[in-house]
Scaffold this motif. Structure first.
Motif, PDB file in Angstrom:
ATOM      1  N   CYS A  95       2.831   9.023 -51.924  1.00  0.00           N
ATOM      2  CA  CYS A  95       1.884  10.043 -51.506  1.00  0.00           C
ATOM      3  C   CYS A  95       2.642  11.106 -50.731  1.00  0.00           C
ATOM      4  N   ASN A  96       2.056  12.284 -50.689  1.00  0.00           N
ATOM      5  CA  ASN A  96       2.634  13.364 -49.917  1.00  0.00           C
ATOM      6  C   ASN A  96       1.531  14.364 -49.610  1.00  0.00           C
ATOM      7  N   ALA A  97       1.793  15.237 -48.645  1.00  0.00           N
ATOM      8  CA  ALA A  97       0.778  16.177 -48.191  1.00  0.00           C
ATOM      9  C   ALA A  97       1.398  17.531 -47.912  1.00  0.00           C
ATOM     10  N   ALA A  98       0.599  18.561 -48.017  1.00  0.00           N
ATOM     11  CA  ALA A  98       1.068  19.920 -47.776  1.00  0.00           C
ATOM     12  C   ALA A  98      -0.105  20.794 -47.371  1.00  0.00           C
ATOM     13  N   ARG A  99       0.226  21.955 -46.823  1.00  0.00           N
ATOM     14  CA  ARG A  99      -0.833  22.892 -46.454  1.00  0.00           C
ATOM     15  C   ARG A  99      -1.457  23.529 -47.682  1.00  0.00           C
ATOM     16  N   LEU A 100      -0.661  23.736 -48.706  1.00  0.00           N
ATOM     17  CA  LEU A 100      -1.155  24.404 -49.906  1.00  0.00           C
ATOM     18  C   LEU A 100      -1.422  23.412 -51.035  1.00  0.00           C
ATOM     19  N   PHE A 101      -2.550  23.556 -51.659  1.00  0.00           N
ATOM     20  CA  PHE A 101      -2.898  22.724 -52.809  1.00  0.00           C
ATOM     21  C   PHE A 101      -1.883  22.929 -53.924  1.00  0.00           C
ATOM     22  N   SER A 102      -1.412  24.158 -54.065  1.00  0.00           N
ATOM     23  CA  SER A 102      -0.436  24.453 -55.116  1.00  0.00           C
ATOM     24  C   SER A 102       0.864  23.667 -54.909  1.00  0.00           C
ATOM     25  N   THR A 103       1.241  23.469 -53.661  1.00  0.00           N
ATOM     26  CA  THR A 103       2.444  22.692 -53.374  1.00  0.00           C
ATOM     27  C   THR A 103       2.251  21.242 -53.802  1.00  0.00           C
ATOM     28  N   VAL A 104       1.104  20.701 -53.511  1.00  0.00           N
ATOM     29  CA  VAL A 104       0.793  19.320 -53.917  1.00  0.00           C
ATOM     30  C   VAL A 104       0.768  19.223 -55.439  1.00  0.00           C
ATOM     31  N   LEU A 105       0.170  20.179 -56.100  1.00  0.00           N
ATOM     32  CA  LEU A 105       0.107  20.135 -57.556  1.00  0.00           C
ATOM     33  C   LEU A 105       1.501  20.217 -58.169  1.00  0.00           C
ATOM     34  N   ALA A 106       2.377  20.987 -57.547  1.00  0.00           N
ATOM     35  CA  ALA A 106       3.737  21.130 -58.062  1.00  0.00           C
ATOM     36  C   ALA A 106       4.637  19.975 -57.664  1.00  0.00           C
ATOM     37  N   GLY A 107       4.261  19.279 -56.609  1.00  0.00           N
ATOM     38  CA  GLY A 107       5.065  18.150 -56.153  1.00  0.00           C
ATOM     39  C   GLY A 107       6.388  18.554 -55.558  1.00  0.00           C
ATOM     40  N   ARG A 108       6.451  19.758 -54.986  1.00  0.00           N
ATOM     41  CA  ARG A 108       7.717  20.263 -54.458  1.00  0.00           C
ATOM     42  C   ARG A 108       7.819  19.887 -52.989  1.00  0.00           C
ATOM     43  N   PHE A 109       8.433  18.748 -52.731  1.00  0.00           N
ATOM     44  CA  PHE A 109       8.608  18.275 -51.369  1.00  0.00           C
ATOM     45  C   PHE A 109      10.078  17.988 -51.104  1.00  0.00           C
ATOM     46  N   ALA A 110      10.494  18.260 -49.878  1.00  0.00           N
ATOM     47  CA  ALA A 110      11.883  18.013 -49.511  1.00  0.00           C
ATOM     48  C   ALA A 110      12.158  16.529 -49.289  1.00  0.00           C
ATOM     49  N   SER A 111      11.136  15.786 -48.922  1.00  0.00           N
ATOM     50  CA  SER A 111      11.345  14.367 -48.647  1.00  0.00           C
ATOM     51  C   SER A 111      10.163  13.552 -49.137  1.00  0.00           C
ATOM     52  N   TRP A 112      10.454  12.270 -49.405  1.00  0.00           N
ATOM     53  CA  TRP A 112       9.443  11.335 -49.874  1.00  0.00           C
ATOM     54  C   TRP A 112       9.563  10.034 -49.095  1.00  0.00           C
ATOM     55  N   GLY A 113       8.473   9.296 -49.038  1.00  0.00           N
ATOM     56  CA  GLY A 113       8.490   7.997 -48.387  1.00  0.00           C
ATOM     57  C   GLY A 113       9.060   6.932 -49.310  1.00  0.00           C
ATOM     58  N   GLN A 114       8.892   5.680 -48.903  1.00  0.00           N
ATOM     59  CA  GLN A 114       9.440   4.562 -49.666  1.00  0.00           C
ATOM     60  C   GLN A 114       8.648   4.267 -50.923  1.00  0.00           C
ATOM     61  N   GLY A 115       7.401   4.643 -50.916  1.00  0.00           N
ATOM     62  CA  GLY A 115       6.545   4.354 -52.055  1.00  0.00           C
ATOM     63  C   GLY A 115       6.099   2.907 -52.077  1.00  0.00           C
ATOM     64  N   THR A 116       5.221   2.589 -52.999  1.00  0.00           N
ATOM     65  CA  THR A 116       4.739   1.224 -53.178  1.00  0.00           C
ATOM     66  C   THR A 116       4.745   0.898 -54.662  1.00  0.00           C
ATOM     67  N   GLN A 117       5.288  -0.274 -54.990  1.00  0.00           N
ATOM     68  CA  GLN A 117       5.466  -0.650 -56.397  1.00  0.00           C
ATOM     69  C   GLN A 117       4.169  -1.208 -56.969  1.00  0.00           C
ATOM     70  N   VAL A 118       3.797  -0.688 -58.118  1.00  0.00           N
ATOM     71  CA  VAL A 118       2.666  -1.211 -58.881  1.00  0.00           C
ATOM     72  C   VAL A 118       3.197  -1.715 -60.215  1.00  0.00           C
ATOM     73  N   THR A 119       2.915  -2.959 -60.507  1.00  0.00           N
ATOM     74  CA  THR A 119       3.346  -3.551 -61.770  1.00  0.00           C
ATOM     75  C   THR A 119       2.135  -4.121 -62.487  1.00  0.00           C
ATOM     76  N   VAL A 120       1.923  -3.671 -63.714  1.00  0.00           N
ATOM     77  CA  VAL A 120       0.797  -4.133 -64.510  1.00  0.00           C
ATOM     78  C   VAL A 120       1.346  -4.951 -65.669  1.00  0.00           C
ATOM     79  N   SER A 121       0.988  -6.219 -65.694  1.00  0.00           N
ATOM     80  CA  SER A 121       1.494  -7.100 -66.745  1.00  0.00           C
ATOM     81  C   SER A 121       0.568  -7.065 -67.960  1.00  0.00           C
ATOM     82  N   SER A 122       1.157  -7.201 -69.133  1.00  0.00           N
ATOM     83  CA  SER A 122       0.365  -7.166 -70.369  1.00  0.00           C
ATOM     84  C   SER A 122      -0.090  -8.554 -70.770  1.00  0.00           C
TER      85      SER A 122
END
Length: 122
Positions: A95-122
């Motif tokens: 996840c990430n956040a910004a003041r501008l919606f356009s920034t969020v839509l573009a995904g242009r961020f200088a840094s990111w967190g660790q994230g969380t792994q999602v695994t879907v088994s078939s």
């Protein structure tokens, strides 16, 4: 700048559900817009869902009707409810956040967190 920490990932079977959480250190609405993204090895990070404080939401075509982004302002947390999961949803989610919606839509961020792994088994 709001600090964000993702959680809630895990292993789930096809058709199952997960709810991801993105906890903010401050008021999530100080950033006006937030987004959930995902990335798999060898691929670019992609926008999954976005939310703006003025009420607009946006979803990737691949998740429309299955995923829902929503905010609990009292808890300063953004959630991604994922239903009817498919193996192709397997990824690290950020996840990430910004003041501008356009920034969020573009995904242009200088840094990111660790994230969380999602695994879907078939």
């Amino acid at each position: 700048q709001v600090q964000l920490v993702e959680s809630g990932g895990g292993l789930v079977q096809t058709g199952g559900s997960l709810r991801l959480s993105c906890a903010a250190s401050g008021s999530i609405f100080s950033s006006n817009a937030v987004g959930w993204y995902r990335q798999t090895p060898g691929k670019q990070r992609e926008l999954v869902a976005a939310f703006a404080s003025f009420g607009s939401t946006r979803y990737a075509d691949s998740v429309k009707g299955r995923f829902t982004i929503f905010v609990d302002s009292g808890k300063n947390t953004v959630y991604l409810q994922m239903n009817s999961l498919k193996p192709e949803d397997t990824a690290v989610y950020y996840c990430n956040a910004a003041r501008l919606f356009s920034t969020v839509l573009a995904g242009r961020f200088a840094s990111w967190g660790q994230g969380t792994q999602v695994t879907v088994s078939s």
